[in-house]
Enzyme design. Structure first.
Site, short mmCIF file in Angstrom:
data_model
loop_
_atom_site.label_atom_id
_atom_site.label_comp_id
_atom_site.label_asym_id
_atom_site.label_seq_id
_atom_site.Cartn_x
_atom_site.Cartn_y
_atom_site.Cartn_z
N ARG A 36 42.18 43.93 42.56
CA ARG A 36 42.15 45.21 43.28
C ARG A 36 40.76 45.54 43.80
NH1 ARG A 36 47.10 47.75 41.87
NH2 ARG A 36 46.69 49.11 43.61
N ARG B 254 40.29 51.93 46.36
CA ARG B 254 39.79 53.31 46.38
C ARG B 254 38.44 53.56 45.75
NH1 ARG B 254 45.32 55.67 44.17
NH2 ARG B 254 45.00 53.72 43.06
N ASP C 147 50.32 44.43 49.53
CA ASP C 147 50.83 44.96 48.26
C ASP C 147 52.03 44.13 47.81
OD1 ASP C 147 50.36 47.52 46.48
OD2 ASP C 147 52.50 47.10 46.48
N ARG D 129 41.16 54.31 55.26
CA ARG D 129 42.51 54.72 54.92
C ARG D 129 42.80 56.12 55.46
NH1 ARG D 129 44.49 57.67 50.75
NH2 ARG D 129 46.48 57.09 49.82
N TYR E 130 60.36 47.70 40.11
CA TYR E 130 60.23 48.74 41.15
C TYR E 130 61.52 48.84 41.97
CZ TYR E 130 55.25 48.93 40.10
OH TYR E 130 54.05 49.11 39.47
O1 CP3 Z 1 43.53 43.27 44.94
C1 CP3 Z 1 43.31 43.74 46.09
O2 CP3 Z 1 42.29 44.35 46.36
C2 CP3 Z 1 44.32 43.43 47.17
C3 CP3 Z 1 45.30 44.42 47.42
C4 CP3 Z 1 46.35 44.81 46.37
C5 CP3 Z 1 46.93 46.10 46.37
N1 CP3 Z 1 47.94 46.10 45.45
C6 CP3 Z 1 46.53 47.20 47.25
C7 CP3 Z 1 46.90 48.58 46.89
C8 CP3 Z 1 46.98 44.07 45.36
C9 CP3 Z 1 46.72 42.65 44.89
C10 CP3 Z 1 47.99 44.90 44.80
C11 CP3 Z 1 48.91 44.46 43.73
C12 CP3 Z 1 49.85 45.42 43.13
N2 CP3 Z 1 50.48 46.49 43.72
C13 CP3 Z 1 50.32 45.32 41.81
C14 CP3 Z 1 49.98 44.21 40.84
C15 CP3 Z 1 48.62 44.36 40.26
C16 CP3 Z 1 48.45 45.53 39.35
O3 CP3 Z 1 47.57 46.33 39.61
O4 CP3 Z 1 49.18 45.59 38.35
C17 CP3 Z 1 51.21 46.39 41.59
C18 CP3 Z 1 51.95 46.70 40.31
C19 CP3 Z 1 51.31 47.12 42.82
C20 CP3 Z 1 52.18 48.29 43.12
C21 CP3 Z 1 51.41 49.47 43.56
N3 CP3 Z 1 50.74 49.58 44.76
C22 CP3 Z 1 51.20 50.69 42.84
C23 CP3 Z 1 51.75 50.98 41.48
C24 CP3 Z 1 50.41 51.51 43.65
C25 CP3 Z 1 49.98 52.95 43.41
C26 CP3 Z 1 49.04 53.07 42.28
C27 CP3 Z 1 47.76 52.32 42.47
O5 CP3 Z 1 47.48 51.43 41.65
O6 CP3 Z 1 47.05 52.60 43.42
C28 CP3 Z 1 50.11 50.79 44.84
C29 CP3 Z 1 49.26 51.24 45.96
C30 CP3 Z 1 48.09 50.39 46.33
N4 CP3 Z 1 48.14 49.04 46.50
C31 CP3 Z 1 46.78 50.85 46.61
C32 CP3 Z 1 46.03 49.72 46.95
C33 CP3 Z 1 44.59 49.68 47.39
C34 CP3 Z 1 46.32 52.28 46.57
C35 CP3 Z 1 46.80 52.97 47.80
C36 CP3 Z 1 45.92 54.11 48.16
O7 CP3 Z 1 46.15 55.19 47.63
O8 CP3 Z 1 45.01 53.89 48.94
#
Ligand code: CP3
Length: 343
Positions: free
Chosen positions: A28, A32, A78, A41, A152
């Site tokens: 990640r 943010r 994502d 964003r 999910y």
């Molecule tokens: O790693 C990176 O920087 C690449 C991008 C990436 C995102 N999500 C961007 C994102 C990756 C590899 C993921 C994987 C992901 N997404 C997982 C597996 C890894 C983990 O953290 O367990 C899961 C379970 C998700 C599902 C998901 N996406 C959730 C639960 C959420 C909301 C909560 C959160 O963690 O932010 C997202 C949104 C998301 N995906 C954001 C980002 C940067 C945040 C969105 C925002 O508010 O800007």
């Protein structure tokens, strides 16, 4: 230029060649905690708008590389893009996490209309990043693993103990198997297309693998991941696959042996000394600093880094966190981490 003239420390490590200084990237890492991410964003109007805009998504992928010089760039996308391509509606409401509709807890999978074209912008993002990335940086693609993605799709949102999905899998294993197969097929396609567009290794995120009993873990984590890895290897034998079964604990060695992944990601609850003694000799590992130690900084951070480095005296190591970087992590702590590892 030949491969020899373009050393990629991360890719070499994933292929089993230990580096004197371990390569580093952070799960990640695009997100943010970076002010430049938050600004872009806000301009794009939300996460999905950003993730489906190839120029913007490429920019977000590159932001942490420019700022920190990580050894790996991870595609900005994502894991929920696959359910979206399988036909569910996807939204990311501010402060409430992702939503998928209709939830498969009460809607038939067969009623969804697959929309694979929804993934096309991601492949364009990959091509943009591949063209812009410096030759020392390894480009990583990714997808969620079927179990985690299914949690999910069934609940329609994140859930605490994934109870609804676990109940579904016991109540209707054949129906649940159809869901897992649909995710697996789409994932093989999705990752193959990422590789063809320019990623050099891929990671399967199984963030919620820890919620399953040993028997269910065999069936819904190991078996589908083994199928995905075999299908990817048939098409792209040279591309390393990293498996990250978060929370697998004592089931980690079986996962490492049976799925066919090239490298395993360790979460922060795994004792790295135990992992080093237990995992197949020579298998690269990735991990596993506690993201909260990074957020805390100072002596706790230094100690955590040293403990990971010391645990793997001979094994190929990719330094990473045990889970995603937290949004409140100060960027100076990331700088301190890199300085300590690189010396
Ligand atoms: O790693 C990176 O920087 C690449 C991008 C990436 C995102 N999500 C961007 C994102 C990756 C590899 C993921 C994987 C992901 N997404 C997982 C597996 C890894 C983990 O953290 O367990 C899961 C379970 C998700 C599902 C998901 N996406 C959730 C639960 C959420 C909301 C909560 C959160 O963690 O932010 C997202 C949104 C998301 N995906 C954001 C980002 C940067 C945040 C969105 C925002 O508010 O800007």
């Amino acid at each position: 230029m030949t491969d020899r003239a373009v050393p990629k420390a991360l890719l070499a490590t994933l292929m089993g060649r230990r580096q004197a200084v371990p390569p580093v990237w952070l799960m990640r890492q695009a997100g943010r905690y970076l002010p430049e991410y938050r600004a872009l964003r806000a301009r794009k109007g939300g996460f999905l708008a950003l993730a489906t805009d190839p120029e913007a998504a490429a920019e977000v992928t590159l932001q942490p590389i420019r700022r920190f010089g990580f050894d790996g760039a991870i595609l900005f996308s994502d894991i929920l893009m696959v359910p979206w391509a399988l036909g569910q509606d996807l939204s990311f409401g501010v402060g409430e996490g992702p939503r998928l509709a209709p939830p498969l807890a009460d809607h038939a999978l067969a009623a969804l209309r697959p929309r694979p074209e929804r993934l096309e912008p991601v492949y364009r993002t990959v091509r943009h990043v591949a063209a812009a990335l410096d030759p020392a940086t390894t480009f990583l693609g990714f997808a969620g693993s079927p179990w985690t993605v299914a949690t999910y799709m069934v609940a329609g949102q994140g859930s605490k103990d994934h109870g609804e999905t676990r109940r579904y899998a016991y109540r209707d294993p054949a129906g649940f198997s159809d869901i897992v197969d649909a995710i697996s097929d789409m994932t093989v396609d999705y990752l193959s297309r990422q590789i063809e567009a320019g990623v050099e290794a891929v990671q399967l995120f199984d963030s919620w693998a820890g919620s399953l009993s040993p028997e269910q873990f065999e069936r819904w984590v190991i078996a589908p991941n083994a199928r995905i890895v075999a299908a990817l290897k048939a098409r792209h034998p040279a591309t390393p696959v990293i498996g990250f079964p978060k929370g697998a604990g004592a089931k980690l060695p079986a996962y490492a042996r049976e799925t066919g992944v090239d490298a395993v990601g360790l979460d922060e609850t795994v004792d790295p000394v135990w992992a080093n003694g237990t995992l197949p000799v020579g298998m690269p590992v990735q991990g596993n600093l506690d993201p909260l130690a990074l957020e805390a900084g100072g002596a706790a951070l230094d100690r955590g880094i040293d403990r990971v480095l010391a645990a793997f005296p001979e094994r190929p190591l990719v330094f990473n966190l045990g889970h995603g970087i937290g949004q409140h992590t100060p960027v100076e702590h990331v700088e301190r981490l890199l300085a300590r590892i690189r010396g």
